[in-house]
Motif scaffolding. Structure first.
Motif, PDB file in Angstrom:
ATOM      1  N   ASP A 186       0.848  -1.193   0.000  1.00 53.26           N
ATOM      2  CA  ASP A 186       0.000   0.000   0.000  1.00 53.26           C
ATOM      3  C   ASP A 186       0.876   1.232   0.000  1.00 53.26           C
ATOM      4  O   ASP A 186       1.953   1.231   0.596  1.00 53.26           O
ATOM      5  N   ARG A 187       0.397   2.271  -0.682  1.00 52.62           N
ATOM      6  CA  ARG A 187       1.178   3.519  -0.716  1.00 52.62           C
ATOM      7  C   ARG A 187       0.782   4.427   0.450  1.00 52.62           C
ATOM      8  O   ARG A 187       1.365   5.488   0.625  1.00 52.62           O
ATOM      9  N   ASP A 188      -0.243   4.027   1.203  1.00 51.54           N
ATOM     10  CA  ASP A 188      -0.786   4.860   2.271  1.00 51.54           C
ATOM     11  C   ASP A 188      -0.247   4.372   3.617  1.00 51.54           C
ATOM     12  O   ASP A 188      -0.560   3.274   4.059  1.00 51.54           O
ATOM     13  N   LYS A 189       0.591   5.208   4.248  1.00 51.36           N
ATOM     14  CA  LYS A 189       1.254   4.768   5.490  1.00 51.36           C
ATOM     15  C   LYS A 189       0.258   4.495   6.617  1.00 51.36           C
ATOM     16  O   LYS A 189       0.458   3.602   7.434  1.00 51.36           O
ATOM     17  N   GLU A 190      -0.806   5.277   6.656  1.00 49.08           N
ATOM     18  CA  GLU A 190      -1.821   5.092   7.704  1.00 49.08           C
ATOM     19  C   GLU A 190      -2.516   3.733   7.519  1.00 49.08           C
ATOM     20  O   GLU A 190      -2.769   3.003   8.472  1.00 49.08           O
ATOM     21  N   ALA A 191      -2.815   3.385   6.262  1.00 48.83           N
ATOM     22  CA  ALA A 191      -3.432   2.079   5.976  1.00 48.83           C
ATOM     23  C   ALA A 191      -2.500   0.949   6.412  1.00 48.83           C
ATOM     24  O   ALA A 191      -2.939  -0.050   7.002  1.00 48.83           O
ATOM     25  N   LEU A 192      -1.198   1.105   6.156  1.00 48.63           N
ATOM     26  CA  LEU A 192      -0.230   0.066   6.552  1.00 48.63           C
ATOM     27  C   LEU A 192      -0.198  -0.108   8.069  1.00 48.63           C
ATOM     28  O   LEU A 192      -0.130  -1.225   8.576  1.00 48.63           O
ATOM     29  N   ARG A 193      -0.285   1.009   8.779  1.00 51.96           N
ATOM     30  CA  ARG A 193      -0.234   0.932  10.251  1.00 51.96           C
ATOM     31  C   ARG A 193      -1.469   0.180  10.778  1.00 51.96           C
ATOM     32  O   ARG A 193      -1.355  -0.746  11.588  1.00 51.96           O
ATOM     33  N   LEU A 194      -2.637   0.564  10.277  1.00 53.85           N
ATOM     34  CA  LEU A 194      -3.879  -0.037  10.767  1.00 53.85           C
ATOM     35  C   LEU A 194      -3.985  -1.512  10.372  1.00 53.85           C
ATOM     36  O   LEU A 194      -4.375  -2.358  11.170  1.00 53.85           O
ATOM     37  N   SER A 195      -3.626  -1.824   9.126  1.00 52.91           N
ATOM     38  CA  SER A 195      -3.737  -3.223   8.700  1.00 52.91           C
ATOM     39  C   SER A 195      -2.666  -4.067   9.387  1.00 52.91           C
ATOM     40  O   SER A 195      -2.866  -5.259   9.633  1.00 52.91           O
ATOM     41  N   GLY A 196      -1.521  -3.448   9.706  1.00 47.95           N
ATOM     42  CA  GLY A 196      -0.481  -4.171  10.457  1.00 47.95           C
ATOM     43  C   GLY A 196      -1.011  -4.682  11.790  1.00 47.95           C
ATOM     44  O   GLY A 196      -0.746  -5.821  12.191  1.00 47.95           O
ATOM     45  N   GLU A 197      -1.799  -3.836  12.460  1.00 49.07           N
ATOM     46  CA  GLU A 197      -2.399  -4.268  13.743  1.00 49.07           C
ATOM     47  C   GLU A 197      -3.390  -5.412  13.495  1.00 49.07           C
ATOM     48  O   GLU A 197      -3.428  -6.392  14.232  1.00 49.07           O
ATOM     49  N   ARG A 198      -4.167  -5.272  12.447  1.00 50.94           N
ATOM     50  CA  ARG A 198      -5.195  -6.279  12.144  1.00 50.94           C
ATOM     51  C   ARG A 198      -4.574  -7.637  11.802  1.00 50.94           C
ATOM     52  O   ARG A 198      -5.110  -8.694  12.138  1.00 50.94           O
TER      53      ARG A 198
END
Length: 310
Positions: free
Chosen positions: A48-60
């Motif tokens: 993903d190019r969106d750092k916020e998406a990476l952070r949230l999906s990383g938790e998931r």
């Protein structure tokens, strides 16, 4: 559900031990989680190019431990990502080209025309021009081209004339003003059809700001290239421009490249792909009733059936 159909389509390639699947559009990780849960032997690489998406999906995806590798990259960087991870071939690739619902729902990103927000629209907010900069600086002819090509907007000229008139008074910064300018510019008849009159302009700006079609044009052939024989690719697209592009890449891969008139077609001219969907599969009425955003979805799938000839 379209997601289940994607999983069913990829299943024959991902049920083998050691299979690697790439989710090119990680978003909030819903598809990635479904892939990891359904194919317990598979390893996932997600971009993903969106750092916020990476952070949230990383938790998931944390419960899946080292079966999931998340990478900050645009999906046309797939060959470089796989090379870095030492993966010569993968068994599955999934693209879901809808803007993640997080981005649409997050007010300060300016993707949605339904709420007032800064006109940004960049999926990676650390790079590139914002939608406001595009609106305020592009020459009128270029804006008309973008609205026509990426928004399929018939009233592009009227809208751009109004935008240019308004930006000369004061640069655009927020989405509500743009929505109002579009509404005021359109003839009555055009306002009565097809939902919010700003929808096509916002789509066109989003595609331009993120270089989406150019990226996709490089990414789909690269993904096909990355598949091993027997590997499968599924692509969910949400407007006709994306779907046409995917269709062209798949059709070219599924065609013979032999000169006409050969009595026997040598191996090197044989198709590389087998199409897994007849045309594009559409969502059911139930799915659309459940999630309006699914309405324009188109699913296409293909299987790699041979290596490239040397």
């Amino acid at each position: 559900m379209m997601l289940h159909r994607c999983l069913d389509l990829l299943a024959p390639a991902l049920e083998r031990p050691g299979a690697v699947v790439v989710d090119c559009t990680l978003g909030l990780g819903g598809h990635s989680e479904a892939l990891l849960a359904r194919f317990p032997e598979a390893r996932l690489v997600a971009l993903d190019r969106d750092k916020e998406a990476l952070r949230l999906s990383g938790e998931r995806l944390a419960p899946y431990g080292d079966r999931a590798t998340l990478v900050h990259a645009v999906y046309d960087e797939l060959p470089a990502v796989l090379a870095r991870l030492g993966l010569a071939r993968v068994q599955g690739v999934l693209f879901d080209l809808g803007v993640s619902s997080m981005q649409l729902d997050e007010a300060d990103r300016g993707f949605a025309y339904a709420q007032d927000a800064p006109l940004d629209m960049r999926m990676d907010q650390s790079a590139g021009m914002s939608a406001a900069e595009v609106l305020n600086t592009y020459p009128p002819g270029e804006l008309v081209r973008i609205l026509r090509a990426y928004g399929e907007e018939k009233q592009a000229k009227r809208i751009v004339s109004a935008v240019v008139r308004e930006r000369d008074k004061e640069p655009f910064t927020h989405s509500a003003r743009l929505v109002q300018v579009i509404r005021d510019a359109l003839p009555q008849a055009a306002k009565r059809t097809g939902g919010n009159p700003a929808k096509r302009t916002f789509q066109a700006l989003r595609i331009e700001v993120n270089g989406e079609l150019a990226v996709l044009e490089r990414a789909v052939p690269a993904a096909v290239e990355a598949l091993g024989v027997g590997g499968r690719i599924a692509v969910l697209s949400y407007h006709s421009l994306e779907d046409r592009l995917v269709k062209q890449v798949f059709a070219a891969g599924a065609a013979t490249t032999a000169p006409p008139g050969l009595p026997v077609v040598p191996e090197r001219y044989q198709p590389r792909l087998k199409l897994l969907t007849r045309g594009a599969e559409l969502p059911t009425e139930e799915e659309i009733a459940e999630n309006r955003r699914a309405a324009p979805a188109r699913l296409r799938g293909a299987e790699r059936i041979r290596e490239d000839a040397e």
